[in-house]
Design a protein around this motif. Structure first.
Motif, PDB file in Angstrom:
ATOM      1  N   SER A  67     120.121  75.022  -7.519  1.00 58.41           N
ATOM      2  CA  SER A  67     120.528  74.467  -6.229  1.00 58.41           C
ATOM      3  C   SER A  67     119.252  74.100  -5.505  1.00 58.41           C
ATOM      4  O   SER A  67     118.603  74.940  -4.876  1.00 58.41           O
ATOM      5  CB  SER A  67     121.340  75.474  -5.412  1.00 58.41           C
ATOM      6  N   ASN A  97     116.614  70.541  -3.977  1.00 56.65           N
ATOM      7  CA  ASN A  97     116.401  69.122  -3.724  1.00 56.65           C
ATOM      8  C   ASN A  97     115.261  68.555  -4.566  1.00 56.65           C
ATOM      9  O   ASN A  97     114.929  67.375  -4.430  1.00 56.65           O
ATOM     10  CB  ASN A  97     116.123  68.873  -2.246  1.00 56.65           C
ATOM     11  N   ARG A 121     121.944  60.869  -0.484  1.00 51.61           N
ATOM     12  CA  ARG A 121     122.439  61.481   0.761  1.00 51.61           C
ATOM     13  C   ARG A 121     123.085  60.420   1.656  1.00 51.61           C
ATOM     14  O   ARG A 121     124.124  60.653   2.258  1.00 51.61           O
ATOM     15  CB  ARG A 121     121.284  62.175   1.482  1.00 51.61           C
ATOM     16  N   SER A 162     118.610  64.767  -1.272  1.00 53.97           N
ATOM     17  CA  SER A 162     119.832  65.172  -1.970  1.00 53.97           C
ATOM     18  C   SER A 162     119.626  66.482  -2.714  1.00 53.97           C
ATOM     19  O   SER A 162     118.534  66.762  -3.236  1.00 53.97           O
ATOM     20  CB  SER A 162     120.257  64.088  -2.964  1.00 53.97           C
ATOM     21  N   PHE A 163     120.704  67.255  -2.781  1.00 55.73           N
ATOM     22  CA  PHE A 163     120.679  68.511  -3.514  1.00 55.73           C
ATOM     23  C   PHE A 163     121.439  68.360  -4.832  1.00 55.73           C
ATOM     24  O   PHE A 163     122.519  67.753  -4.882  1.00 55.73           O
ATOM     25  CB  PHE A 163     121.306  69.634  -2.694  1.00 55.73           C
ATOM     26  N   GLU A 195     123.193  70.763  -7.561  1.00 56.20           N
ATOM     27  CA  GLU A 195     123.659  72.152  -7.536  1.00 56.20           C
ATOM     28  C   GLU A 195     125.020  72.264  -8.210  1.00 56.20           C
ATOM     29  O   GLU A 195     125.559  71.309  -8.761  1.00 56.20           O
ATOM     30  CB  GLU A 195     123.752  72.634  -6.082  1.00 56.20           C
ATOM     31  N   ALA A 206     126.540  66.923  -6.064  1.00 60.14           N
ATOM     32  CA  ALA A 206     125.542  66.215  -5.245  1.00 60.14           C
ATOM     33  C   ALA A 206     126.324  65.421  -4.181  1.00 60.14           C
ATOM     34  O   ALA A 206     127.527  65.225  -4.320  1.00 60.14           O
ATOM     35  CB  ALA A 206     124.691  65.277  -6.127  1.00 60.14           C
ATOM     36  N   GLY A 231     125.169  66.899  -1.242  1.00 58.10           N
ATOM     37  CA  GLY A 231     125.022  68.017  -0.323  1.00 58.10           C
ATOM     38  C   GLY A 231     126.378  68.450   0.199  1.00 58.10           C
ATOM     39  O   GLY A 231     127.257  67.618   0.453  1.00 58.10           O
ATOM     40  N   THR A 232     126.550  69.728   0.369  1.00 62.29           N
ATOM     41  CA  THR A 232     127.864  70.276   0.717  1.00 62.29           C
ATOM     42  C   THR A 232     128.353  69.853   2.089  1.00 62.29           C
ATOM     43  O   THR A 232     129.549  69.927   2.367  1.00 62.29           O
ATOM     44  CB  THR A 232     127.825  71.809   0.627  1.00 62.29           C
ATOM     45  N   GLU A 233     127.458  69.395   2.978  1.00 61.04           N
ATOM     46  CA  GLU A 233     127.862  68.989   4.326  1.00 61.04           C
ATOM     47  C   GLU A 233     128.193  67.509   4.416  1.00 61.04           C
ATOM     48  O   GLU A 233     128.306  66.951   5.513  1.00 61.04           O
ATOM     49  CB  GLU A 233     126.783  69.356   5.335  1.00 61.04           C
ATOM     50  N   GLU A 234     128.387  66.845   3.270  1.00 64.25           N
ATOM     51  CA  GLU A 234     128.730  65.428   3.226  1.00 64.25           C
ATOM     52  C   GLU A 234     130.168  65.240   2.756  1.00 64.25           C
ATOM     53  O   GLU A 234     130.620  65.943   1.838  1.00 64.25           O
ATOM     54  CB  GLU A 234     127.793  64.674   2.281  1.00 64.25           C
ATOM     55  N   TYR A 269     130.467  64.572  -0.942  1.00 63.54           N
ATOM     56  CA  TYR A 269     130.088  65.622  -1.890  1.00 63.54           C
ATOM     57  C   TYR A 269     131.024  65.555  -3.090  1.00 63.54           C
ATOM     58  O   TYR A 269     132.248  65.533  -2.937  1.00 63.54           O
ATOM     59  CB  TYR A 269     130.217  66.961  -1.190  1.00 63.54           C
TER      60      TYR A 269
END
Length: 603
Positions: free
Chosen positions: A176, A178, A215, A231-232, A234, A251, A253-256, A259
């Motif tokens: 996990s 970037n 992202r 971008s992450f 994970e 990918a 990111g979990t706050e997008e 996702y």
């Protein structure tokens, strides 16, 4: 008092194989009333996000910065001896169920409960567990007891996934970051789970070619290069199917809302891996409950695949998330490895529970359409301009109506504009101004009523004695009813919150005509091939549209809901793939499938 009419159905609503997978389908209409016929039992259904007693963040959670909101994400789901087991981040334990509808919580002990992304594997009768930033493996002989013990120490891992191959070998995947890859290593159970060799780097992100990994999926090449590390990568998960290894990952990111889960494939558990050009296979950037990343693929007792995913709420705290389940599976692809697919088409509408559809991947909707989208609403009071009553019917889980208080008697009302048949309802509470941290040992109590004329009311759902924390309560009615108006009245709001609702969603049939088929579809890739413009003519009778697209004309496995017009720019495409498009028209009575898939023009 005039009660809403009760209907008899000759059969349950029939869902044809759904167009989400690009398969042939005719207009899908909710079942119509057949007066005088015997009532057949309705199949069991569920609705995303799952109605679980999601725990509020702990007060000392620095990430939350004092926010009181619920959180659960990064689900690991396993099926074992007729029962489903769900492990999710920041939940203080886990759940189990026989049917994916009714869940029982287990308060756990013995492992670090406050780390993210717990994952499990079962070897014989022994359960193994590792979680993120994990430094140990834990075991349980019976997870129903909630008791776990440490087996051994391991090097720290993030977002781990345990995979037991059919030859008995055990693998650990993790990552996990970037800027770091997903790693994989074999573990030897006979040697206290010691690693067999050194961990191997398996996959990395490539957002210039895979637009959904960026992202900002609308970004230019230069913007993506300048945002390196945004971008992450994970949420690894491994599945073996017909001798092929499918390494899944999340990918950007979990706050997008975008996702998603993509996949690489190989003929060996530690690679070399190649990118599956239909990725992402699990994608849901639109709808009431968006996002479909960091998931886990599992099978029910009949061998059918499902995918547990993370849904993003986005009320201000970036980790305000929920859990959902979607049908999944593999599509034959000639001599190539089968295509992994997850059906997220209208994925927050009522879904048939396991056993309800012969092929859930092809079509799993219960056949009940949304009746309440943007319908006229009123309320007893409003907290402020940002929480007006319309927010409870805008199909956005991140917005909400909030009353000025949490006092008994606060109410929310909606007018469907005509008599409609109601088969199910989902009440999504928003917890606005809640002061709760940790477990909520209380519950919402309310009364839901319906009316023909807006004057005389009949009880539809009575929760005056409720003691179950049900933040996303989904009620499948024993008998459908016909009504034009509905009213939700507060009896008790827990946790110091004001009475607030992010979605009061009614499902059934508008008892009208299907929308006309969409015509005039045009689609073209932009010079930035990660973007595609799609437009069409207005379809009479349509409430909104669903654009289906994919890399083959018979594999339109991705979808994008459009509520505000007849055009959209769809981001997140793979630059090396060609795409095909069709557009469906949807209203409160039916889905009308679009015409044959058309190729997107290339500039």
């Amino acid at each position: 008092m005039v009660a809403p009419s009760r209907l008899s159905l000759a059969a349950r609503p029939v869902t044809a194989p759904l167009c989400a997978m690009g398969l042939a389908v005719s207009t899908l209409a909710a079942a119509s009333a057949l007066p005088g016929a015997e009532t057949a039992p309705q199949p069991a259904t569920f609705c995303n996000p799952l109605d679980l007693p999601y725990r509020f963040v702990l007060q000392d959670n620095a990430i939350a910065k004092g926010a009181s909101c619920r959180e659960a994400a990064d689900p690991t789901m396993v099926s074992h001896r007729g029962r489903f087991w769900l492990f999710a981040s920041k939940s203080g334990g886990y759940w189990h169920s026989k049917d994916l509808v009714h869940w029982e919580f287990v308060a756990a002990t013995g492992y670090p409960l406050e780390e993210y992304a717990p994952t499990v594997a079962v070897i014989g009768d022994k359960w193994l567990l590792v979680n993120s930033v994990g430094t140990a493996i834990y075991t349980s002989e019976d997870p129903a007891t909630g008791r776990w013990t440490k087996v051994c120490a391991i090097d720290p891992v993030s977002d781990p996934a345990l995979f037991l191959d059919d030859d008995g070998k055990l693998y650990l995947y993790s990552g996990s970051s970037n800027d770091l890859p997903i790693m994989g290593v074999e573990l030897d159970p006979a040697k206290n789970f010691a690693p067999v060799g050194r961990p191997k780097a398996l996959i990395t992100l490539d957002p210039l070619r895979h637009g959904w990994e960026a992202r900002d999926p609308h970004a230019t090449d230069e913007q993506i290069r300048n945002a390196a590390g945004a971008s992450f990568l994970e949420g690894a998960w491994m599945t073996k199917h017909k001798g092929t290894y499918y390494l899944q990952y999340a990918a950007p990111g979990t706050e997008e809302k975008g996702y998603a889960d993509g996949v690489y494939i190989s003929d060996r558990p530690l690679g070399e891996f190649r990118y599956a050009d239909y990725s992402p296979f699990s994608y849901r950037p639109t709808g009431f409950a968006p996002s479909a990343g960091h998931g886990s693929l599992f099978q029910d007792d009949a061998g059918r695949f499902w995918h547990a995913t993370t849904h993003f709420v986005g009320t201000g705290f970036k980790f305000d998330r929920r859990v959902g389940i979607h049908p999944a599976g593999f599509l034959p692809d000639g001599d190539a490895p089968d295509q992994l697919a997850c059906n997220t088409y209208l994925g927050d509408y009522p879904q048939l529970a396991p056993g309800g559809a012969a092929d859930p991947l092809a079509g799993n909707l219960a056949g009940w359409m949304l009746l309440s989208l943007n319908k006229p609403a009123s309320a007893s009071s409003t907290l402020d301009d940002g929480h007006d009553p319309a927010k409870a019917f805008d199909e956005n889980i991140g917005t909400s109506w909030a009353a000025a208080t949490g006092d008994p008697g606060e109410w929310l009302r909606v007018d469907f504009g005509k008599p409609c048949r109601i088969d199910a309802v989902q009440v999504n509470f928003a917890d606005v101004d809640s002061t709760t941290y940790g477990r909520l040992n209380d519950a919402y109590r309310y009364l839901l009523e319906v009316s023909d004329d807006g004057e005389t009311w009949t009880t539809l759902v009575d929760r005056k004695d409720n003691r179950r924390d049900a933040p996303h309560e989904y009620v499948q009615l024993e008998h459908p009813v016909i009504a034009r108006h509905a009213r939700l009245t507060n009896l008790h709001t827990p946790g110091g919150a004001v009475f607030s609702v992010s979605g009061l969603r009614f499902f059934g049939s508008g008892l009208g005509r299907a929308p006309q088929q969409v015509a005039g579809v045009k689609s073209a890739r932009q010079t930035n091939r990660r973007l595609m413009n799609v437009s069409w003519d207005k379809a009479p009778g349509a409430d909104f549209y669903v654009v289906r697209y994919g890399i083959k004309p018979d594999r339109l496995t991705l979808n994008w809901q459009v509520y505000d017009g007849e055009s959209v720019t769809i981001p997140g495409l793979n630059t090396d793939s060609d795409y095909f498009v069709a557009v469906d028209a949807v209203n409160d009575t039916a889905i009308t499938r679009g015409g044959p898939a058309l190729p997107a023009a290339t500039p």
